[in-house]
Design an enzyme around this catalytic site. Sequence first.
Site, short mmCIF file in Angstrom:
data_model
loop_
_atom_site.label_atom_id
_atom_site.label_comp_id
_atom_site.label_asym_id
_atom_site.label_seq_id
_atom_site.Cartn_x
_atom_site.Cartn_y
_atom_site.Cartn_z
N ASN A 7 29.98 46.70 36.09
CA ASN A 7 30.82 45.67 37.11
C ASN A 7 30.08 45.78 38.37
O ASN A 7 30.18 46.64 39.20
CB ASN A 7 32.06 46.45 37.00
CG ASN A 7 33.21 45.38 37.75
OD1 ASN A 7 32.62 44.30 38.40
ND2 ASN A 7 34.45 45.82 38.00
N ARG A 87 30.70 42.60 33.55
CA ARG A 87 31.73 41.93 33.82
C ARG A 87 31.35 40.81 34.86
O ARG A 87 30.60 41.19 35.82
CB ARG A 87 32.83 42.82 34.48
CG ARG A 87 34.25 42.20 34.67
CD ARG A 87 34.78 42.77 35.83
NE ARG A 87 36.00 42.09 36.14
CZ ARG A 87 36.67 42.32 37.49
NH1 ARG A 87 35.94 42.80 38.50
NH2 ARG A 87 37.56 41.80 37.57
N HIS A 176 41.35 38.17 35.86
CA HIS A 176 41.87 39.43 35.32
C HIS A 176 42.29 39.03 33.99
O HIS A 176 43.07 39.80 33.16
CB HIS A 176 43.39 39.92 35.89
CG HIS A 176 43.38 40.35 37.18
ND1 HIS A 176 44.37 40.03 38.21
CD2 HIS A 176 42.50 41.09 37.83
CE1 HIS A 176 44.27 40.78 39.34
NE2 HIS A 176 42.86 41.21 39.21
N ARG A 235 45.26 39.59 50.10
CA ARG A 235 45.30 37.95 49.89
C ARG A 235 46.77 37.50 49.77
O ARG A 235 47.77 38.26 49.33
CB ARG A 235 44.97 37.84 48.46
CG ARG A 235 43.24 38.05 47.99
CD ARG A 235 42.76 38.21 46.95
NE ARG A 235 42.32 39.31 45.97
CZ ARG A 235 42.04 39.43 45.20
NH1 ARG A 235 42.11 38.61 44.22
NH2 ARG A 235 41.65 40.85 44.72
N GLU A 379 40.01 47.60 30.99
CA GLU A 379 39.14 46.42 30.86
C GLU A 379 37.90 46.88 30.41
O GLU A 379 37.31 46.05 29.65
CB GLU A 379 39.01 45.81 32.38
CG GLU A 379 40.48 45.16 32.83
CD GLU A 379 40.17 45.08 34.46
OE1 GLU A 379 40.67 46.22 35.16
OE2 GLU A 379 40.27 43.97 34.83
#
Length: 393
Positions: A7, A87, A176, A235, A379
């Site tokens: 990742n 990813r 996601h 965010r 994940e």
Amino acid sequence: MNVLVINAGSSSLKYQLLDTKSGNVYAKGNCERIGIDGSFVGHEENGGEKQKLEVALPDHKTAIKHVFEILGQAGFDTDKIEGIGHRVVQGGWYFPESKVVTDETLGWVREVAPLAPLHNYAEADVIEICREMFPSIGNVIVADTSFHYGIPEKAHRYALPRDVVDKLHIRKYGAHGTSHRYVWRKTNEFLKGDVHKLVSCHLGSGASLSAIQDGKDMDTTMGLTPLDGLIMGTRCGTIDPATVCYLQREGGYSVDEVDTMMNKQGGMLALSGVSSDTRDIEEAANNGDENCQLAMEMFYYRTSQLIAEMAQSLHGFDTMVFTAGIGENSSSMRLGVAKELEWLGVKIDEEKNSVRSGEPRVISTDDSAVKVLVVPTNEELMIALDVEELLDK
Ligand code: AMP
């Protein structure tokens, strides 16, 4: 199959080596501050203690070399690594599902990079380096947007002029997706198929919801970028889009300043004035800090509001799952969100909710209209399973 999951970010690179059969994680770690002074690798093996190795990491190539060296010292030479899963944050219109890396698919990662410039360029570079350095190992691209790509047009189209939207490939892509896909799979397995309309709540420093019907995604809360939807750590989530124009016209802020404000200075950090970490905010709220109390209230309000929106997309829901940092660890925040949904018949069993565990579990009462679960996300395993499936072909 032994799969290395990578990742990559613009200045970081996380890795995990795992076995797809057992799910056993042999080693994992993170290279930080790539291209910046003070770079280091954090590494751990078989769930052991994390070691910090201070090494110069001028670029991603050096970081990958170090990762393979460390794995080699741990007994995993390159010939024991059977596949690499990458990813990719933004798959655009090219990755409705995961794909084996070829010149063409790698080109696609770069072509859609303007939609996620901070991530995709670095990810594409890392894929290229892995192919060059270890030509015998197959590489697979797993995009975080894939799971959402098939949502109905009424859910993903933006009400802007068609020619502009089409030319610039503007639509809801979500994020996601790998986590939501894993949550569906694990929940379906855990409930032995007794799940049909699921609202998956990935609540971490980034947060999104997904409305899933029998394994197919029907809608999600993030949009063109991962900024939309819920209030997150830093965010802002959904705000009136005209705010962006107003900040620039009247406030005199530049495009980049507004971008930073919304992505890095907003959310729980802005509301609380204390931290982006909900643990700190909860503690301060419990000690009487009014801004933190409001931040928590707003988190419950907005999250429950959007859960109801996702349930509307499914015309009802039978199951709701909490996952990620907040969803898996904070019983009080799960309760706070669920209490807002009591009018829909959602009932939490507070004793079950307070149990800490790394396993999937039901936390609702037997008479709750909606089954509520905590399902730890994974994940990396989801990515590794895609690698196995595609490279086996
Ligand atoms: P993630 O992005 O999934 O790794 O989630 C990280 C975030 O989860 C942290 O920034 C915290 O805000 C939150 N978190 C983790 N553990 C807890 C906890 N026990 N209580 C409240 N929030 C938590």
